[in-house]
Design a protein around this motif. Structure first.
Motif, PDB file in Angstrom:
ATOM      1  N   ASN A 364      71.920  62.761  34.165  1.00 60.48           N
ATOM      2  CA  ASN A 364      73.274  63.140  34.269  1.00 60.48           C
ATOM      3  C   ASN A 364      74.334  62.094  34.772  1.00 60.48           C
ATOM      4  N   GLU A 368      77.133  60.389  32.548  1.00 57.01           N
ATOM      5  CA  GLU A 368      78.493  60.717  32.877  1.00 57.01           C
ATOM      6  C   GLU A 368      79.461  59.302  33.322  1.00 57.01           C
ATOM      7  N   ASP A 372      82.718  58.118  31.432  1.00 58.12           N
ATOM      8  CA  ASP A 372      83.930  57.672  31.953  1.00 58.12           C
ATOM      9  C   ASP A 372      84.178  56.391  31.820  1.00 58.12           C
ATOM     10  N   LEU A 395      76.333  66.409  27.483  1.00 56.28           N
ATOM     11  CA  LEU A 395      76.738  65.139  27.900  1.00 56.28           C
ATOM     12  C   LEU A 395      76.323  64.221  26.766  1.00 56.28           C
TER      13      LEU A 395
END
Length: 529
Positions: A364, A368, A372, A395
């Motif tokens: 994760n 993530e 970003d 995700l």
């Protein structure tokens, strides 16, 4: 520039000003200068004690502005627009320049005022960096307190030429008198310890003279803070020795799963933890790294030895030393740390705008981070050791929808490459075919999990194969009187709320241990024949 709600909040803060504040703006014809003037006008309109002067012909960075107060020798400047996380730094600077008393201990304030020598600090920050405000605010306060100190806080994304020239690849990056000083989160106490060479010895002597504690908590994260509060509420002598109060929470961007608090940010929660602890009669010893735990001797006291040579004694100890980012352990990683190798995409991502980067790790955190970064950098290559990503499916779907992301699985990173100054690429091995491949890039973001901070405990308490402290359901370790809580233990699911619960439980168990071990021996009645 500021919406009405923010203006109303600012007006409330500026009512605390005790003396005039003069803002001197250095501008050119650019859009950012116009935005900055709008911001300064919004500030000026909220207080009669604030005035703005515009100087387009000076030699300062543009856009930038200085804060000063008539009759006070203060050299403090913001280069760029301090919005985002840095807006709080701006508000605090306005208040402190305007005479509002700062929140620091009298000892630290006196040390700052008495610091000898002349110091010109420059701090490069990014608006998305949650670590930067601590450094900016600490150096701003130092400049307010000491006329021999000047500070400029610089938005690295706005002054890219400087960032390139000085090879700034991680924020916050601090320069002192034109030379690199330090990188990463620092508070005023840490900065003063670096500058005041006699401070460490004085602190060690003070610590060594302390009386034994009933409960000594080692570590100041959520588990340590909870343990300290629960112990102190029992009315027993409680101390906290922490390398940095807040722990990993300081490096956490957004917290949305702390029950009863829909959203907060790590640094804010860390400050609230410390404030809560200090409301009780707790002896907080910050900037203290533990190096050895000595089991109790004949006097019944445990000993915790510190890096500065001092030692603390206690009847019980709660270990809550947390964890840190796990490193890859490959050639080039240490050499290019903060020179292209980074561990915080939120902090350092803006410095790689338009560039090529890699993210190591497909859990994760890694996915993530890649999502970003994809909105900032030119291209992201995500490398995962396993044959598939381990992140949540939602995700993964988002990641795969991004056009500037490449995903490589079964990839073992074997080396970080550089030119001696900065990262230029990496090498990975295809775990299926065995071939090595080189990827040309400028940044490597490592997101491969956590490592418990327990190396100093080897040979003293029982550790798991992963280095975690083995605890029972009460938080008791293999050493009598020593308890542990939080991410450094075998308790599963490393979460803030779990760490707090475990810290509270460990403190209660320590108190129970004190009660049972200090209870008077049973009386034996004599029988006369």
């Amino acid at each position: 520039m500021l919406d009405n709600d923010l203006k109303a909040q600012l007006k409330g803060y500026l009512e605390r000003l005790r003396r005039p504040v003069v803002i001197t703006a250095s501008v050119d014809d650019g859009d950012k200068s116009r935005e900055m003037l709008e911001l300064l006008e919004d500030i000026r309109s909220q207080s009669d004690l604030v005035t703005v002067e515009v100087r387009p012909d000076d030699d300062e960075r543009k856009p930038s502005f200085a804060l000063s107060s008539p009759g006070h020798d203060i050299s403090l400047r913001f280069a760029g627009l301090p919005m985002g996380h840095e807006f709080t730094s701006l508000v605090l600077a306005l208040l402190q320049v305007g005479g509002h008393p700062p929140k620091a201990t009298p000892e630290v304030l006196e040390q700052a005022r008495a610091l000898p020598g002349r110091y010109h600090f420059e701090t490069y920050y990014s608006l998305s960096c949650q670590n930067c405000p601590d450094v900016v605010q600490a150096l701003n306060l130092l400049a307010v307190l000491n006329p021999n100190v000047s500070h400029v806080a610089i938005d690295g994304a706005l002054f890219q030429d400087e960032v390139e020239a000085r090879q700034v690849m991680s924020v916050p990056s601090v320069f002192l008198n034109g030379e690199p000083f330090d990188q990463g989160r620092m508070g005023l106490e840490q900065i003063l310890a670096r500058l005041d060479t006699g401070a460490a010895q004085r602190e060690a002597e003070k610590i060594a003279a302390k009386d034994p504690f009933d409960v000594l908590v080692v570590g100041g994260g959520p588990a340590g803070a909870a343990a300290a509060v629960y112990a102190a509420r029992k009315g027993i002598r409680t101390g906290v020795a922490a390398e940095r109060f807040g722990g990993q929470v300081l490096d956490t961007m957004s917290i949305e799963n702390f029950i009863s608090v829909p959203h907060t940010e790590g640094p804010r929660l860390a400050a609230q933890l410390e404030q809560h602890v200090r409301e009780y009669d707790v002896d907080v010893m910050n900037l203290q790294r533990a190096t050895r735990l000595v089991p109790a001797g004949d006097d019944g006291l445990l000993t915790v030895e510190l890096e500065n040579g001092a030692a603390l004694r206690a009847k019980t100890v709660v270990l809550s030393t947390g964890a840190r980012w796990r490193q890859m352990g490959v050639p080039g990683e240490d050499q290019y740390r903060n020179k292209g190798v980074a561990y915080c995409p939120h902090c350092d991502g803006p410095l790689f705008k338009g560039k090529r980067v890699a993210v190591i790790g497909g859990g994760n955190s890694g996915v993530e981070a890649a999502i970003d970064l994809a909105g900032i950098v030119g291209h992201v290559t995500l490398l995962e050791f396993d044959d598939r990503l381990r992140a949540d499916e939602v995700l993964q779907r988002k990641l795969r929808s991004l056009p500037n992301v490449a995903i490589i699985t079964s990839a073992q990173t074997t080396e970080v490459l550089g030119d001696g100054q900065k990262v230029t690429g990496l090498v990975y091995k295809d775990r299926v075919g065995g071939d090595s491949h080189r990827v040309e890039l400028e940044g490597v973001f490592v997101q491969i999990g956590l490592l418990p901070n327990t190396e100093w405990l080897k040979g003293t308490v029982e550790l798991s194969p992963r280095g975690e402290i083995v605890v029972d359901e009460r938080g008791q370790t293999s050493v009598p009187g020593v308890f542990a809580a939080g991410d450094c233990t075998t308790v599963p699911y490393k979460q803030i709320v779990i760490a707090m619960g475990e810290g509270s439980k460990a403190a209660l168990a320590a108190f129970d241990h004190l009660v049972r071990t200090s209870a008077p021996a049973p009386q034996v009645e004599a029988h006369v024949a």
